[in-house]
Enzyme design. Structure first.
Site, PDB file in Angstrom:
ATOM      1  N   ALA A 115      35.540  33.624  32.566  1.00 22.38           N
ATOM      2  CA  ALA A 115      36.173  32.236  33.112  1.00 22.38           C
ATOM      3  C   ALA A 115      35.878  32.495  34.750  1.00 22.38           C
ATOM      4  O   ALA A 115      35.945  33.907  35.180  1.00 22.38           O
ATOM      5  CB  ALA A 115      37.805  31.942  33.101  1.00 22.38           C
ATOM      6  N   GLY A 154      36.471  35.258  29.209  1.00 21.50           N
ATOM      7  CA  GLY A 154      36.547  33.996  28.562  1.00 21.50           C
ATOM      8  C   GLY A 154      35.164  33.785  27.730  1.00 21.50           C
ATOM      9  O   GLY A 154      35.055  32.829  27.020  1.00 21.50           O
ATOM     10  N   GLU A 178      35.556  35.206  24.650  1.00 20.86           N
ATOM     11  CA  GLU A 178      36.421  34.068  23.789  1.00 20.86           C
ATOM     12  C   GLU A 178      35.709  32.893  23.422  1.00 20.86           C
ATOM     13  O   GLU A 178      35.973  32.479  22.366  1.00 20.86           O
ATOM     14  CB  GLU A 178      37.742  33.602  24.676  1.00 20.86           C
ATOM     15  CG  GLU A 178      38.546  34.958  24.766  1.00 20.86           C
ATOM     16  CD  GLU A 178      39.630  34.677  26.139  1.00 20.86           C
ATOM     17  OE1 GLU A 178      39.282  34.265  27.065  1.00 20.86           O
ATOM     18  OE2 GLU A 178      40.817  34.587  25.752  1.00 20.86           O
ATOM     19  N   GLU A 204      40.089  41.113  31.363  1.00 21.79           N
ATOM     20  CA  GLU A 204      41.093  40.683  32.234  1.00 21.79           C
ATOM     21  C   GLU A 204      42.036  41.806  32.616  1.00 21.79           C
ATOM     22  O   GLU A 204      42.684  41.606  33.715  1.00 21.79           O
ATOM     23  CB  GLU A 204      41.790  39.504  31.323  1.00 21.79           C
ATOM     24  CG  GLU A 204      40.964  38.533  31.121  1.00 21.79           C
ATOM     25  CD  GLU A 204      40.146  38.523  29.756  1.00 21.79           C
ATOM     26  OE1 GLU A 204      40.011  39.336  29.125  1.00 21.79           O
ATOM     27  OE2 GLU A 204      39.642  37.409  29.260  1.00 21.79           O
TER      28      GLU A 204
HETATM   29  C1  HXC Z   1      33.059  34.087  38.894  1.00 21.08           C
HETATM   30  C2  HXC Z   1      31.590  35.833  38.615  1.00 21.08           C
HETATM   31  C3  HXC Z   1      32.096  36.107  37.439  1.00 21.08           C
HETATM   32  C4  HXC Z   1      33.338  35.601  37.146  1.00 21.08           C
HETATM   33  C5  HXC Z   1      30.137  37.376  37.917  1.00 21.08           C
HETATM   34  N1  HXC Z   1      30.479  36.314  38.868  1.00 21.08           N
HETATM   35  N2  HXC Z   1      31.188  37.217  36.951  1.00 21.08           N
HETATM   36  N3  HXC Z   1      31.971  34.691  39.382  1.00 21.08           N
HETATM   37  N4  HXC Z   1      33.843  34.531  37.973  1.00 21.08           N
HETATM   38  N5  HXC Z   1      33.794  35.931  36.079  1.00 21.08           N
HETATM   39  C6  HXC Z   1      29.590  36.232  40.113  1.00 21.08           C
HETATM   40  C7  HXC Z   1      29.779  37.453  41.077  1.00 21.08           C
HETATM   41  O1  HXC Z   1      30.897  37.220  41.739  1.00 21.08           O
HETATM   42  C8  HXC Z   1      28.464  37.347  41.567  1.00 21.08           C
HETATM   43  O2  HXC Z   1      28.304  36.394  42.636  1.00 21.08           O
HETATM   44  C9  HXC Z   1      27.581  36.966  40.516  1.00 21.08           C
HETATM   45  O3  HXC Z   1      28.247  36.444  39.880  1.00 21.08           O
HETATM   46  C10 HXC Z   1      26.985  38.342  39.917  1.00 21.08           C
HETATM   47  O4  HXC Z   1      27.879  39.474  39.700  1.00 21.08           O
HETATM   48  P1  HXC Z   1      27.698  40.767  40.169  1.00 21.08           P
HETATM   49  O5  HXC Z   1      29.179  41.386  40.031  1.00 21.08           O
HETATM   50  O6  HXC Z   1      27.024  40.860  41.465  1.00 21.08           O
HETATM   51  O7  HXC Z   1      26.815  41.604  39.202  1.00 21.08           O
HETATM   52  P2  HXC Z   1      26.929  42.761  38.366  1.00 21.08           P
HETATM   53  O8  HXC Z   1      27.009  44.071  39.520  1.00 21.08           O
HETATM   54  O9  HXC Z   1      25.738  43.146  37.517  1.00 21.08           O
HETATM   55  O10 HXC Z   1      28.423  42.877  37.499  1.00 21.08           O
HETATM   56  C11 HXC Z   1      28.201  42.176  36.515  1.00 21.08           C
HETATM   57  C12 HXC Z   1      29.672  41.828  35.788  1.00 21.08           C
HETATM   58  C13 HXC Z   1      30.671  41.655  36.931  1.00 21.08           C
HETATM   59  C14 HXC Z   1      29.934  43.411  35.195  1.00 21.08           C
HETATM   60  C15 HXC Z   1      29.710  40.966  34.459  1.00 21.08           C
HETATM   61  O11 HXC Z   1      30.100  40.456  37.609  1.00 21.08           O
HETATM   62  C16 HXC Z   1      32.109  41.358  36.414  1.00 21.08           C
HETATM   63  O12 HXC Z   1      32.763  42.391  35.951  1.00 21.08           O
HETATM   64  N6  HXC Z   1      32.417  40.213  36.262  1.00 21.08           N
HETATM   65  C17 HXC Z   1      33.720  39.942  35.876  1.00 21.08           C
HETATM   66  C18 HXC Z   1      34.023  40.082  34.622  1.00 21.08           C
HETATM   67  C19 HXC Z   1      35.569  39.367  34.249  1.00 21.08           C
HETATM   68  O13 HXC Z   1      36.239  40.118  34.687  1.00 21.08           O
HETATM   69  N7  HXC Z   1      35.616  38.700  33.249  1.00 21.08           N
HETATM   70  C20 HXC Z   1      36.990  38.197  32.993  1.00 21.08           C
HETATM   71  C21 HXC Z   1      37.338  36.688  33.940  1.00 21.08           C
HETATM   72  S1  HXC Z   1      38.995  36.390  33.544  1.00 21.08           S
HETATM   73  P3  HXC Z   1      28.115  36.737  44.184  1.00 21.08           P
HETATM   74  O14 HXC Z   1      28.313  35.143  44.898  1.00 21.08           O
HETATM   75  O15 HXC Z   1      29.158  37.609  44.572  1.00 21.08           O
HETATM   76  O16 HXC Z   1      26.646  37.204  44.233  1.00 21.08           O
HETATM   77  C22 HXC Z   1      38.801  35.391  31.985  1.00 21.08           C
HETATM   78  C23 HXC Z   1      40.080  34.702  31.581  1.00 21.08           C
HETATM   79  C24 HXC Z   1      39.756  33.758  30.388  1.00 21.08           C
HETATM   80  O17 HXC Z   1      37.746  35.183  31.722  1.00 21.08           O
HETATM   81  C25 HXC Z   1      40.952  32.920  30.101  1.00 21.08           C
HETATM   82  C26 HXC Z   1      40.867  31.637  30.611  1.00 21.08           C
HETATM   83  C27 HXC Z   1      39.507  30.806  30.242  1.00 21.08           C
END
Ligand code: HXC
Length: 257
Positions: free
Chosen positions: A65, A108, A111, A131
């Site tokens: 998400a 998400g 999911e 998360e």
């Molecule tokens: C918003 C995101 C994002 C996310 C990545 N980006 N994941 N933006 N929400 N979930 C954005 C980053 O901010 C970045 O933008 C760009 O995408 C590239 O990501 P990087 O982190 O620079 O890439 P990398 O170093 O290759 O790492 C990849 C990654 C990491 C390991 C996937 O991005 C990451 O950990 N993302 C979050 C994963 C996460 O925690 N997901 C769960 C979310 S909570 P910029 O502009 O900075 O370049 C959730 C709840 C669900 O999903 C329930 C409700 C529906």
């Protein structure tokens, strides 16, 4: 549609929805999910479509998400926005939906893939519910669907540590259907979709409903539900055609009636 690309006939009778926020690794903001819901509703009602594929790109199915959209929200904002009613509508899609996953399927994104009926993955696919690392927990079914797919021990470990699970491990533990080389994952999903699209769409719909019911109910009720759908299939011209074609040693011609 701003964040997805919909191709109604990507292959004969097979539609494709591509998540298209590549710079954000297809982070699932609310508008994107609403677009997916609307697209699925349209494709579900479209008689020319018999199976649907949802994909991202090689690097990411979806990295979760949209954290930036959620970060400052209050619990009451969440309650009032009620984003999960969109997810509930998505999961009620009647036609078979296959997730074609390469790269990240996290939070998400994982999911969302699990909400689909089957998952075809590339060798680089990575699944996880990270998360916990950002101070929360799965909210779109992760604690329930992952646990049912891989069992309590593995789900607990993944959800409490946030560790990413490579495709091979996901296959071993029954989360996904198959792994193919990166250049093949979409083609493989299309082949699977086409195989299903050749079946009676009535029978496919009834069978999907019955399998999904097994997650919702006790065995006795599930068996009764299956039996009703089995009987109902005998009201279709496709069942008559399918059995007649078998006896006449020819290929069936299903009309979806
Ligand atoms: C918003 C995101 C994002 C996310 C990545 N980006 N994941 N933006 N929400 N979930 C954005 C980053 O901010 C970045 O933008 C760009 O995408 C590239 O990501 P990087 O982190 O620079 O890439 P990398 O170093 O290759 O790492 C990849 C990654 C990491 C390991 C996937 O991005 C990451 O950990 N993302 C979050 C994963 C996460 O925690 N997901 C769960 C979310 S909570 P910029 O502009 O900075 O370049 C959730 C709840 C669900 O999903 C329930 C409700 C529906």
């Amino acid at each position: 549609m701003e964040f997805i690309i919909v191709t109604e006939q990507y292959a004969p009778a097979v539609a494709l929805i591509q998540l298209n926020r590549p710079k954000e690794l297809n982070a699932l903001n609310r508008q994107l999910m609403e677009e997916v819901r609307d697209a699925l509703k349209g494709l579900d009602a479209n008689a020319n479509v018999r199976a649907i594929i949802i994909t991202g790109n090689e690097q990411a199915f979806a990295a979760g998400a949209d954290i930036k959209q959620m970060a400052d929200m209050s619990a009451i904002d969440m309650l009032l926005i009620d984003q999960f009613s969109t997810w509930d509508q998505i999961r009620k899609t009647k036609k078979p939906v296959i997730a074609a996953v390469s790269g990240f399927a996290l939070g998400g994104g994982c999911e969302f893939a699990m909400t689909c009926d089957m998952i075809v993955a590339s060798e680089t696919a990575t699944f996880g519910q990270p998360e916990i690392k950002i101070g929360t927990l799965p909210g779109a079914g992760g604690t329930q669907r992952l646990t049912r797919a891989v069992g309590k021990a593995k789900a607990m470990e993944l959800i409490l540590t946030g560790r990413f699970m490579p495709a091979e491990e996901a296959l071993t533990h029954g989360l996904i259907n198959k792994i193919v080389p990166v250049e093949m994952y979409l083609k493989e999903a299309v082949a699977l979709a086409q195989e299903i699209a050749r079946m009676s769409p009535v029978a496919v719909q009834l069978a999907k409903e019955a399998v999904n019911r097994s997650f919702e109910t006790l065995l006795d009720e599930g068996l009764a539900f299956e039996r009703k759908n089995f009987y109902l299939s005998f009201a279709s011209a496709d069942q008559k055609e399918g059995m007649k074609a078998f006896i006449e040693k020819r290929k069936p011609n299903y009309t979806g009636k």
